[in-house]
Enzyme design. Structure first.
Site, PDB file in Angstrom:
ATOM      1  N   CYS A 103      73.001  15.027  47.588  1.00 38.65           N
ATOM      2  CA  CYS A 103      71.608  14.599  47.650  1.00 38.65           C
ATOM      3  C   CYS A 103      71.358  13.840  48.930  1.00 38.65           C
ATOM      4  CB  CYS A 103      71.281  13.720  46.439  1.00 38.65           C
ATOM      5  SG  CYS A 103      69.586  13.120  46.409  1.00 38.65           S
ATOM      6  N   CYS A 106      69.576   9.997  47.087  1.00 37.05           N
ATOM      7  CA  CYS A 106      70.624   9.098  46.577  1.00 37.05           C
ATOM      8  C   CYS A 106      71.872   9.311  47.424  1.00 37.05           C
ATOM      9  CB  CYS A 106      70.913   9.383  45.114  1.00 37.05           C
ATOM     10  SG  CYS A 106      69.642   8.824  44.004  1.00 37.05           S
ATOM     11  N   ARG A 491      68.350   7.022  39.576  1.00 37.46           N
ATOM     12  CA  ARG A 491      67.730   7.925  38.605  1.00 37.46           C
ATOM     13  C   ARG A 491      68.419   7.920  37.253  1.00 37.46           C
ATOM     14  NH1 ARG A 491      66.862   9.473  43.609  1.00 37.46           N
ATOM     15  NH2 ARG A 491      64.856  10.400  44.140  1.00 37.46           N
ATOM     16  N   CYS A 558      65.046  14.419  41.258  1.00 37.38           N
ATOM     17  CA  CYS A 558      65.522  14.185  42.601  1.00 37.38           C
ATOM     18  C   CYS A 558      65.183  15.395  43.433  1.00 37.38           C
ATOM     19  CB  CYS A 558      67.003  13.866  42.574  1.00 37.38           C
ATOM     20  SG  CYS A 558      67.656  13.038  44.011  1.00 37.38           S
TER      21      CYS A 558
END
Length: 579
Positions: A103, A106, A491, A558
């Site tokens: 990601c 994050c 998250r 996300c």
């Protein structure tokens, strides 16, 4: 958090469905935002949003609507990741370098979970100084991520940008002083001029990503102007919050100072660098306390109806921010499970399983992550069969929500002092009850509340950092071992499981927060958390389903580049391009 001035709540009520208005739309200047599409009535049938914008990744949401209300939902992850298969046969020490790049938002959390699962397999306890650095890095991730989510991903679900053009800047100044007297002054006339330039140019610039004028926007013009101004201020602030990562991590995104056994940033732990981190932390904390949290109070009061929509019953938190080697007891955010909105119970990680009956993977058997399989098998999208690349995690057979609201629920029910005091202060300011936290607006609020709690705690952790203290624990690789790294990403609950065979990775499985929240139905055909939370959502216009997106984005899935909305009853396709 001061209580907002009471306003005429009759003006706050979201409109119910109404017959189409046959009045010709007002004349707009060339290139201006077109008038909204008039909704059919009643709304019935299927609506597909594919892909969902203002998120990271590729997500498809389909809902069944009857009489203008969602009665069923299907969440489809549209991207096959495959990192678990890439890792097989590699050095366990290198896994975090791969997983951290899952990601771009994050940017730290998978690296953290990865090194922790290897350390668990090898029996490593990192030095206190290294643990403090990791907590500060994770804390910086939370502050940056939550601010970006609220303002730049989620805010346009509540703010009507074009309505801000009719605001009185002087009244906006008064509103700002009322909700937060200590916030920095803003030139609202200048902000309004910038917005007018966007609209007069025939586009909304940075605000154009799937934003529609809509009946569901109920803020006053001054409230819209205030929040639009804060959106712009947050663009500048989030850069500074990201700089905290680079001080002890070397760079952002993807800090590079992690290492199995500790951290590698010895030369950065100096009085100068600590002071730099502290200055950025204090500036970020001031923004959180004087802008972010008051803005959340404003939204919660204005959109109080959303305190009864989008809720969950079950929650899971792995816990985060260890204060010693004694885990989970020392976790600042406690570990636990809440079922049916009851008391918090201890976590039993053996009760976790991943189902694939409705996912594009081979087989139908549910597995614990230690014995999990990643065998992709695409069969076509069919909501009665298989319709997602996400698996369906379950705890004791039940779907559980993870994320800020889950952490707040588990912490509150465990009487975590800082969380309990912060939540109680928010409820007093808004007039909401604790039960109303089980909702879309509660989920949005929980994100802000835990941000302020973390920012406050980080000051103490920074004080504990010792220049010259030990940062690494020596270790040696085992021929065979298994380990798990459980932590909390912004998250939600994140877990990495590793099997080491002949000193290499034999099997590696990750269960990520969006898998918990956005996974499909399981082997028992129970809907996932988002699928369930969408039931009961009112939808005025299928061409502009902002109501559905409010709840979806409250979970912070996300980024995609377009939204395709299909009304199957009319056999029409509505396309809204994101900037």
């Amino acid at each position: 958090m001061p209580k907002q001035k009471d306003q005429d709540r009759s003006k706050r009520k979201p409109p119910k469905q109404k017959p189409p208005d046959t009045t010709p739309p007002p004349t707009k200047p060339p290139g201006a935002t077109p008038p909204p599409v008039q909704p059919p009535t009643p709304v019935n049938g299927r609506v597909v949003i594919d892909p969902v914008t203002r998120i990271e990744g590729h997500l498809r949401i389909e809902v069944e609507i009857q009489n203008g209300e969602v009665v069923a939902g299907w969440s489809s992850g549209m991207l096959f990741r495959g990192v678990e298969t890439i890792l097989k046969g590699r050095n366990p020490e290198d896994a975090w370098l791969f997983t951290q790049r899952l990601c771009g938002v994050c940017t730290y959390v998978h690296g953290s979970s990865s090194v922790r699962c290897v350390e668990n397999a090898l029996g490593i306890n990192v030095p206190a100084n290294a643990r403090t650095i990791r907590n500060l890095q994770m804390g910086a991730q939370f502050l940056h991520d939550h601010i970006v989510h609220f303002y730049h991903l989620h805010a346009l679900d509540w703010i009507d940008i074009t309505a801000a053009l009719s605001a009185d800047p002087a009244k906006a100044v008064g509103l700002a002083k009322t909700i937060s007297p200590n916030a920095p002054a803003i030139d609202f006339s200048a902000v309004q001029s910038r917005l007018k330039t966007f609209v007069a140019g025939g586009q909304l610039g940075i605000f154009a990503g799937a934003y529609w004028p809509h009946e569901a926007y109920i803020l006053t013009p001054e409230e819209n102007l205030l929040l639009a101004a804060h959106y712009l201020e947050a663009l500048k602030l989030q850069v500074k919050a990201g700089r905290m990562h680079a001080i002890f991590g070397g760079k952002n995104p993807h800090p590079q100072s992690l290492k199995v056994g500790g951290v590698t940033c010895r030369d950065d732990i100096t009085t100068v660098r600590i002071a730099e981190f502290r200055s950025l932390l204090q500036e970020t904390q001031k923004f959180i306390d004087t802008i972010y949290v008051p803005d959340t109070v404003l939204l919660a009061q204005a959109y109080s109806e959303w305190a009864g929509l989008g809720g969950s019953d079950n929650y899971l938190a792995f816990g985060e921010f260890p204060q010693s080697d004694a885990e989970p007891g020392s976790l600042y955010f406690p570990q636990g499970v809440v079922l049916k909105r009851g008391t918090a119970a201890p976590l039993n990680s053996a009760s976790i399983s991943e189902h694939v009956k409705h996912s594009w993977y081979g087989g139908t058997t549910a597995h614990h992550p230690f014995s999990g399989e990643t065998m992709p098998k695409f069969t076509g999208l069919n909501t009665t069969d298989r319709y997602s690349w996400l698996k369906a995690p379950r705890y004791a057979g039940e779907p559980l929500e993870v994320g800020p609201l889950a952490r707040v629920m588990v912490a509150y029910k465990n009487n975590q002092p800082a969380v309990k005091a912060t939540v109680d202060g928010f409820l007093k300011s808004t007039g909401l009850s604790f039960d109303q936290m089980h909702s879309t607006i509660g989920r949005t609020a929980a994100r802000a509340l835990e941000t302020t709690v973390i920012a406050q705690a980080m000051g103490g952790w920074l004080n504990a950092l010792q220049a010259g203290g030990s940062l690494q624990q020596s270790w040696s690789m085992k021929a065979s071992a298994s380990g798990v790294g459980l932590n909390e990403a912004p998250r939600g609950a994140l877990g990495h499981w590793i099997q080491i065979e002949n000193g290499k990775i034999g099997n590696y499985q990750m269960v990520i927060p969006s898998t918990w929240n956005f996974g499909p139905r399981c082997g028992a055909d129970k809907p996932g958390p988002v699928e369930s939370a969408l039931v009961g959502t009112p939808v005025v216009d299928p061409a502009r389903p902002v109501e559905v997106l409010r709840t979806v984005r409250s979970f912070d899935p996300c980024i995609a580049c377009a939204v395709h909305v299909i009304d199957t009853r009319q056999d029409k396709i509505f396309v809204v391009r994101a900037a």
